[in-house]
Design an enzyme around this catalytic site. Structure first.
Site, PDB file in Angstrom:
ATOM      1  N   ALA A  29      -3.531 -19.562 -49.219  1.00 33.62           N
ATOM      2  CA  ALA A  29      -3.268 -20.715 -50.082  1.00 33.62           C
ATOM      3  C   ALA A  29      -3.014 -22.006 -49.313  1.00 33.62           C
ATOM      4  O   ALA A  29      -3.002 -23.079 -49.895  1.00 33.62           O
ATOM      5  CB  ALA A  29      -2.071 -20.421 -50.982  1.00 33.62           C
ATOM      6  N   GLY A  30      -2.815 -21.918 -48.000  1.00 36.04           N
ATOM      7  CA  GLY A  30      -2.406 -23.095 -47.230  1.00 36.04           C
ATOM      8  C   GLY A  30      -3.491 -24.157 -47.103  1.00 36.04           C
ATOM      9  O   GLY A  30      -4.680 -23.882 -47.230  1.00 36.04           O
ATOM     10  N   ARG A  80      -3.719 -28.737 -39.753  1.00 31.68           N
ATOM     11  CA  ARG A  80      -4.036 -28.868 -38.319  1.00 31.68           C
ATOM     12  C   ARG A  80      -5.530 -28.732 -38.022  1.00 31.68           C
ATOM     13  O   ARG A  80      -5.962 -28.993 -36.908  1.00 31.68           O
ATOM     14  CB  ARG A  80      -3.236 -27.832 -37.514  1.00 31.68           C
ATOM     15  CG  ARG A  80      -1.773 -28.217 -37.318  1.00 31.68           C
ATOM     16  CD  ARG A  80      -1.012 -27.151 -36.557  1.00 31.68           C
ATOM     17  NE  ARG A  80      -0.665 -26.014 -37.410  1.00 31.68           N
ATOM     18  CZ  ARG A  80      -0.052 -24.917 -36.985  1.00 31.68           C
ATOM     19  NH1 ARG A  80       0.264 -24.810 -35.694  1.00 31.68           N
ATOM     20  NH2 ARG A  80       0.243 -23.944 -37.812  1.00 31.68           N
ATOM     21  N   THR A 140       5.324 -19.124 -47.403  1.00 33.68           N
ATOM     22  CA  THR A 140       4.730 -17.783 -47.438  1.00 33.68           C
ATOM     23  C   THR A 140       5.369 -16.892 -48.481  1.00 33.68           C
ATOM     24  O   THR A 140       4.704 -16.064 -49.108  1.00 33.68           O
ATOM     25  CB  THR A 140       4.853 -17.126 -46.053  1.00 33.68           C
ATOM     26  OG1 THR A 140       6.227 -17.185 -45.626  1.00 33.68           O
ATOM     27  CG2 THR A 140       3.980 -17.842 -45.031  1.00 33.68           C
ATOM     28  N   ASP A 157      -6.097 -16.301 -42.246  1.00 31.32           N
ATOM     29  CA  ASP A 157      -6.617 -17.001 -41.065  1.00 31.32           C
ATOM     30  C   ASP A 157      -6.575 -16.111 -39.817  1.00 31.32           C
ATOM     31  O   ASP A 157      -6.434 -16.591 -38.698  1.00 31.32           O
ATOM     32  CB  ASP A 157      -5.838 -18.293 -40.810  1.00 31.32           C
ATOM     33  CG  ASP A 157      -4.347 -18.055 -40.576  1.00 31.32           C
ATOM     34  OD1 ASP A 157      -3.913 -16.879 -40.589  1.00 31.32           O
ATOM     35  OD2 ASP A 157      -3.615 -19.045 -40.374  1.00 31.32           O
ATOM     36  N   GLU A 171      12.081 -18.494 -38.018  1.00 31.42           N
ATOM     37  CA  GLU A 171      10.954 -19.399 -37.826  1.00 31.42           C
ATOM     38  C   GLU A 171      11.270 -20.361 -36.689  1.00 31.42           C
ATOM     39  O   GLU A 171      12.425 -20.760 -36.487  1.00 31.42           O
ATOM     40  CB  GLU A 171      10.688 -20.190 -39.108  1.00 31.42           C
ATOM     41  CG  GLU A 171      10.245 -19.341 -40.287  1.00 31.42           C
ATOM     42  CD  GLU A 171       8.847 -18.764 -40.112  1.00 31.42           C
ATOM     43  OE1 GLU A 171       8.057 -19.333 -39.338  1.00 31.42           O
ATOM     44  OE2 GLU A 171       8.553 -17.733 -40.738  1.00 31.42           O
ATOM     45  N   LYS A 211     -42.140 -22.877 -40.075  1.00 34.18           N
ATOM     46  CA  LYS A 211     -41.204 -23.022 -41.195  1.00 34.18           C
ATOM     47  C   LYS A 211     -41.837 -22.400 -42.432  1.00 34.18           C
ATOM     48  O   LYS A 211     -42.949 -22.769 -42.821  1.00 34.18           O
ATOM     49  CB  LYS A 211     -40.871 -24.488 -41.421  1.00 34.18           C
ATOM     50  CG  LYS A 211     -40.003 -24.764 -42.645  1.00 34.18           C
ATOM     51  CD  LYS A 211     -40.846 -25.345 -43.761  1.00 34.18           C
ATOM     52  CE  LYS A 211     -40.013 -25.527 -45.025  1.00 34.18           C
ATOM     53  NZ  LYS A 211     -40.867 -25.980 -46.166  1.00 34.18           N
TER      54      LYS A 211
END
Length: 436
Positions: A10-11, A15, A82, A108, A155, A331
């Site tokens: 969900a983040g 960065r 989280t 990730d 953390e 192609k």
């Protein structure tokens, strides 16, 4: 033990400095989230994905590869962090999973694999933490231990200077009995520097309750998280090593393999050879063929042929029993038993066996509005520097003289010439350079 799997994706991934959701950034042709879902489905038939940022885009992309996932939305505004991924509105449904044991993964971590997950799931305890030991633990939550017992996770943003020196870190992977999650998740609080709900707090709650908490030591490569484009590059290089190794173990010869780029969907059949600098992209199949130095194959089938060096086979091409030489671009071409030695563009064409394409030949397939097809039969000889203006059909056994422009169909047995008559001006050189 049968296990349900929850993947947190969900983040925003700030960065990454990108408008594309972090989990959709590609590694070897696939979104990084693809890999962890694929491995998760190898060990469980009950896989849940928690989304928020650009959820519709991620969900639509995943449907290209998977049709058996459960999706959930996290309310990042009201339930950030989280822990919030499991306590958003509708979390009761999320925590009411098919099985009584839940494996929680991050979206990730594309390098994780099924065998590792199975080993993790073999650790028998109500709560198991996936951890790493790093020389530089910066950026990770630290594992607080009392002998072999876990007593908490802190953390990094909340660490003391002493705690920052701890090298055992949280990998963000948990295996927890469902009944514990159903008890602990609603009780999470956001009294911390970031005012977020930390999933790591369930460990503290487990310690307070006297729950047996074990750890599983993973390897840095497989538990690697991708948080930046530098991480993305590192993860892709590891994935490439895996793809190259798999191909070589299955009989592919590679020259300077570290220079060869492969994607996840590439398939090799029989004994193939790849020279240095080769790049093979998308759903390509290479069968009993040699791809020479610095050639590019995209979304195409190459069978019993040699391609390159420095050739470019673009999508939707099928090349069988053919020789495609240097600086040839194909192609959407269907070539069987063809020789195209050098310096040609063959787009939107079908060419049959025994035909020879000279240097500098171009199929002029685009009129500025639409693409058109060229059809060339068997045993056709196309002389160098010829232009074939599609749509056009050239029957079998036709000879086209060098420098011709072909704009009409050609019949079997024809010698076709399309040239302006050559004119030689006597002593014209001297007149031009030395005056009248």
């Amino acid at each position: 033990m049968q296990t349900s799997i929850v993947i947190m994706a969900a983040g925003k991934g700030t960065r990454m400095h990108s408008t594309l959701p972090k989990v959709l950034h590609k590694i070897c042709g696939k979104p990084m989230l693809f890999y962890i879902i694929r491995e998760a489905l190898k060990v469980s038939d009950d896989v849940h994905v928690v989304l928020s940022h650009q959820a519709a885009m991620i969900k639509e992309r995943l449907k290209q590869d998977f049709d058996n996932l459960h999706f959930h939305l996290q309310d990042l505004q009201n339930f950030p962090g989280t822990g919030g991924a499991l306590m958003q509105q509708g979390s009761k449904k999320l925590l009411d999973t098919k099985y009584n044991r839940i494996l929680i993964l991050n979206g990730d971590m594309p390098l994780i694999y099924a065998d590792l997950l199975e080993n993790l799931l073999r650790v028998n305890a109500p709560m198991v933490l996936g951890i790493l030991e790093l020389q530089d633990p910066s950026g990770y939550g630290r594992i607080l231990m009392d002998g072999d017992c876990v007593k908490g996770i802190v953390e990094e943003k909340d660490c003391t200077q002493v705690e920052k020196k701890i090298k055992k870190v949280n990998a963000g992977i948990y295996v927890v009995d469902k009944k514990l999650l159903q008890e602990f998740i609603p009780a999470l609080e956001n009294q911390n520097a970031q005012q977020e709900y930390y999933l790591t707090d369930i460990v503290q709650k487990g310690v307070q309750k006297g729950v047996e908490i074990k750890v599983f030591m993973g390897d840095v490569e497989s538990f690697m998280g991708v948080n930046s484009k530098l991480d993305l590059c590192s993860a892709q290089e590891i994935m490439l090593q895996r793809l190259r190794k798999k191909a070589m173990l299955n009989g592919v010869i590679m020259h300077l393999p570290h220079t060869i780029y492969l994607e996840e969907d590439v398939e090799f059949v029989g004994e193939c050879e790849l020279q240095e600098g080769v790049r093979i992209i998308g759903k390509s199949v290479i069968e009993e063929s040699v791809i020479k130095s610095h050639s590019v194959i995209e979304e195409s089938i190459i069978k019993n042929s040699d391609v390159g060096p420095l050739a470019h086979i673009r999508p939707k091409s099928i090349i069988k029993d053919s020789h495609i030489g240097n600086f040839v671009e194909v192609k959407a071409g269907d070539l069987e038993g063809v020789k195209a030695g050098h310096l040609s563009y063959l787009g939107d064409c079908e060419i049959k066996k025994g035909s020879n394409i000279g240097a500098g030949v171009i199929t002029c397939n685009y009129d500025g509005k639409n693409k058109h097809k060229t059809w060339i039969g068997e045993n056709v000889f196309v002389g160098s520097d010829s232009q074939i203006i599609a749509p056009v059909k050239i029957d079998s056994e036709v000879l086209i003289g060098a420098g011709s422009t072909i704009s009409k169909d050609c019949n079997t047995g024809d010698l076709v010439l399309s040239r302006v008559e050559q004119k030689n001006v006597t002593k014209g050189y001297y007149k031009f350079f030395k005056g009248k």
